[in-house]
Design an enzyme around this catalytic site. Structure first.
Site, PDB file in Angstrom:
ATOM      1  N   SER A  21       0.878  -1.177   0.000  1.00  0.00           N
ATOM      2  CA  SER A  21       0.000   0.000   0.000  1.00  0.00           C
ATOM      3  C   SER A  21       0.912   1.222   0.000  1.00  0.00           C
ATOM      4  O   SER A  21       2.073   1.131   0.406  1.00  0.00           O
ATOM      5  CB  SER A  21      -0.918  -0.015   1.230  1.00  0.00           C
ATOM      6  OG  SER A  21      -0.179  -0.271   2.403  1.00  0.00           O
ATOM      7  N   GLU A  69       1.326   5.462   0.837  1.00  0.00           N
ATOM      8  CA  GLU A  69       0.754   6.588   1.589  1.00  0.00           C
ATOM      9  C   GLU A  69       1.129   7.919   0.940  1.00  0.00           C
ATOM     10  O   GLU A  69       2.290   8.166   0.624  1.00  0.00           O
ATOM     11  CB  GLU A  69       1.266   6.535   3.034  1.00  0.00           C
ATOM     12  CG  GLU A  69       0.714   7.658   3.900  1.00  0.00           C
ATOM     13  CD  GLU A  69       1.101   7.489   5.358  1.00  0.00           C
ATOM     14  OE1 GLU A  69       1.010   6.360   5.896  1.00  0.00           O
ATOM     15  OE2 GLU A  69       1.500   8.491   5.975  1.00  0.00           O
ATOM     16  N   ARG A 118      -5.135   8.640  16.681  1.00  0.00           N
ATOM     17  CA  ARG A 118      -5.488   9.641  17.688  1.00  0.00           C
ATOM     18  C   ARG A 118      -5.119  11.035  17.207  1.00  0.00           C
ATOM     19  O   ARG A 118      -5.843  11.990  17.382  1.00  0.00           O
ATOM     20  CB  ARG A 118      -4.735   9.309  18.983  1.00  0.00           C
ATOM     21  CG  ARG A 118      -5.138  10.156  20.149  1.00  0.00           C
ATOM     22  CD  ARG A 118      -4.084  10.094  21.218  1.00  0.00           C
ATOM     23  NE  ARG A 118      -2.865  10.765  20.803  1.00  0.00           N
ATOM     24  CZ  ARG A 118      -1.763  10.826  21.524  1.00  0.00           C
ATOM     25  NH1 ARG A 118      -1.707  10.215  22.697  1.00  0.00           N
ATOM     26  NH2 ARG A 118      -0.702  11.475  21.080  1.00  0.00           N
ATOM     27  N   ASP A 177      -1.791  14.034  16.753  1.00  0.00           N
ATOM     28  CA  ASP A 177      -0.846  14.697  17.650  1.00  0.00           C
ATOM     29  C   ASP A 177      -1.447  15.988  18.188  1.00  0.00           C
ATOM     30  O   ASP A 177      -2.213  16.653  17.505  1.00  0.00           O
ATOM     31  CB  ASP A 177       0.449  15.022  16.893  1.00  0.00           C
ATOM     32  CG  ASP A 177       1.281  13.774  16.689  1.00  0.00           C
ATOM     33  OD1 ASP A 177       1.364  12.973  17.638  1.00  0.00           O
ATOM     34  OD2 ASP A 177       1.808  13.597  15.580  1.00  0.00           O
ATOM     35  N   GLN A 210       5.012   3.075  12.263  1.00  0.00           N
ATOM     36  CA  GLN A 210       5.777   4.309  12.110  1.00  0.00           C
ATOM     37  C   GLN A 210       7.051   3.960  11.333  1.00  0.00           C
ATOM     38  O   GLN A 210       7.482   2.802  11.342  1.00  0.00           O
ATOM     39  CB  GLN A 210       6.128   4.819  13.522  1.00  0.00           C
ATOM     40  CG  GLN A 210       6.883   6.105  13.585  1.00  0.00           C
ATOM     41  CD  GLN A 210       6.093   7.230  12.959  1.00  0.00           C
ATOM     42  OE1 GLN A 210       6.162   7.416  11.745  1.00  0.00           O
ATOM     43  NE2 GLN A 210       5.337   7.957  13.756  1.00  0.00           N
ATOM     44  N   HIS A 244       4.018  -1.087   3.505  1.00  0.00           N
ATOM     45  CA  HIS A 244       3.322   0.193   3.338  1.00  0.00           C
ATOM     46  C   HIS A 244       4.408   1.216   3.020  1.00  0.00           C
ATOM     47  O   HIS A 244       5.267   1.502   3.869  1.00  0.00           O
ATOM     48  CB  HIS A 244       2.589   0.554   4.642  1.00  0.00           C
ATOM     49  CG  HIS A 244       1.755   1.791   4.565  1.00  0.00           C
ATOM     50  ND1 HIS A 244       0.543   1.862   3.893  1.00  0.00           N
ATOM     51  CD2 HIS A 244       1.940   3.032   5.094  1.00  0.00           C
ATOM     52  CE1 HIS A 244       0.040   3.082   4.024  1.00  0.00           C
ATOM     53  NE2 HIS A 244       0.870   3.814   4.734  1.00  0.00           N
TER      54      HIS A 244
END
Ligand code: FAD
Length: 298
Positions: free
Chosen positions: A21, A23, A113, A115, A185, A276
């Site tokens: 995938s 990004e 969530r 930052d 990450q 990814h």
């Protein structure tokens, strides 16, 4: 007779073995948007599992993210995933975005969530009436629709997590709430990733933890970004780029692709089959890495 090892056979075999995938970040200006589309159109023929589009800090790109994700799907036929954060917004506001994704036919969400406004180093303060964390957000999304949900994982721990027990427990909660996979990450030493996989397996996590691969197109930019999000840049890696960006950009680019190739092939040799790629709205590095995996435009 020289029998190829299982690992080298994996390196040579075709695209069907690997899932990738890509990004992209949501462009903020028309010029950036042009580059975004140029890259999307170059990478779409690789038939990635999905293309994901980030959600600007604090929801700053809400409308644009929705438009980009809808258009990626409509223009290329590639499945698109919208990132979504819950920082600085009430549950109602976040839920409205999820409803908008649903109405637009978007079936994949990367649930985060987000930052705090001061950056990743600042403490997170829950919006009054907002979701407290990504696990709660996943539960909220699930209530609205049957989305394919990805969540974040951190090979070097999230900068705010006090220890590995809390970190893995949090990851498990996000997956148990209904996410199908975690995406990591960026990391530049594969040992961090392998250790994360061990820790997750010991905690009974079965969902895939897909490595997020960041090609170092600009050492200055990527090392500064990595420092902000708690990903360490090993000294030996910094030494490889030393002085190149200013004095010899061509060699910098060659080193960057060699470094990314080395990282990916080491993961392939360890049996990793899902990736990814953080394209950062550029296509060349991802095109090259895909070729190494046997993924060609189809
Ligand atoms: P969470 O999983 O909710 O929590 C982060 C950390 O907080 C945890 O690791 C844990 O240590 C701690 N924590 C959470 N809940 C608890 C609890 N109940 N008790 C104790 N500790 C707790 N940001 C954007 O703004 N837009 C994007 O598009 C975006 N895309 C990303 C994509 C990926 C693949 C990754 C890895 C990150 C992305 N981010 C994005 C960054 C992300 O928003 C930040 O890293 C953020 O600080 C944490 O998000 P999270 O979803 O991991 O949070």
């Amino acid at each position: 007779m020289n029998v190829p090892s299982e690992a080298s056979a994996r390196r040579q075999t075709g695209a069907h073995q690997f899932k990738a995938s890509f990004e992209f970040f949501t462009p903020k200006t028309d010029a950036m948007e042009e580059r975004f589309w140029e890259s999307v159109h170059k990478l779409a023929p690789l038939k990635p599992r999905f293309v994901s589009v980030t959600y600007g800090a604090g929801g700053s790109t809400r409308e644009r993210t929705l438009r980009m994700v809808s258009q990626v799907k409509a223009e290329t036929g590639v499945d698109a995933a919208a990132h979504l954060t819950c920082v600085g917004a009430s549950r109602d506001e976040v839920d409205q975005v999820v409803h908008a994704y649903k109405t637009a036919g978007i079936k994949r969400i990367v649930a985060l969530r987000g930052d705090p406004p001061g950056g990743p180093g600042q403490p997170f303060v829950q919006h009054p009436g907002g979701y407290a964390n990504a696990a709660e957000l996943v539960t909220g999304i699930r209530r609205i629709g049957d989305f394919d949900i990805s969540v974040a994982a951190y090979p070097e721990r999230h900068p705010q997590s006090p220890n590995w027990d809390v970190e893995i427990d949090n990851l498990k909660r996000k997956l148990d709430a209904g996410a199908s996979r975690a995406i990591t990450q960026m990391f530049f030493d594969n040992n961090f990733y392998f250790e994360l996989l061990d820790r997750a397996a010991k905690a009974g996590i079965r969902a895939p933890i897909v490595p997020g691969i960041q090609p170092i197109h600009s050492f200055r930019q990527i090392s500064s970004f990595a420092a902000k999000c708690g990903a360490s840049m090993p000294d030996w890696l910094a030494a490889r780029f030393d002085g190149l960006e200013e004095n010899d950009p061509e060699t910098h680019a060659l080193v960057a692709s060699a470094v990314a190739a080395e990282q990916v092939l080491e993961l392939v040799d360890a049996g990793i089959t899902e990736f990814h790629f953080l394209a950062l709205n550029r296509s060349n590095f991802v095109l090259a890495l895909a070729r190494l995996l046997g993924v060609r435009p189809g």
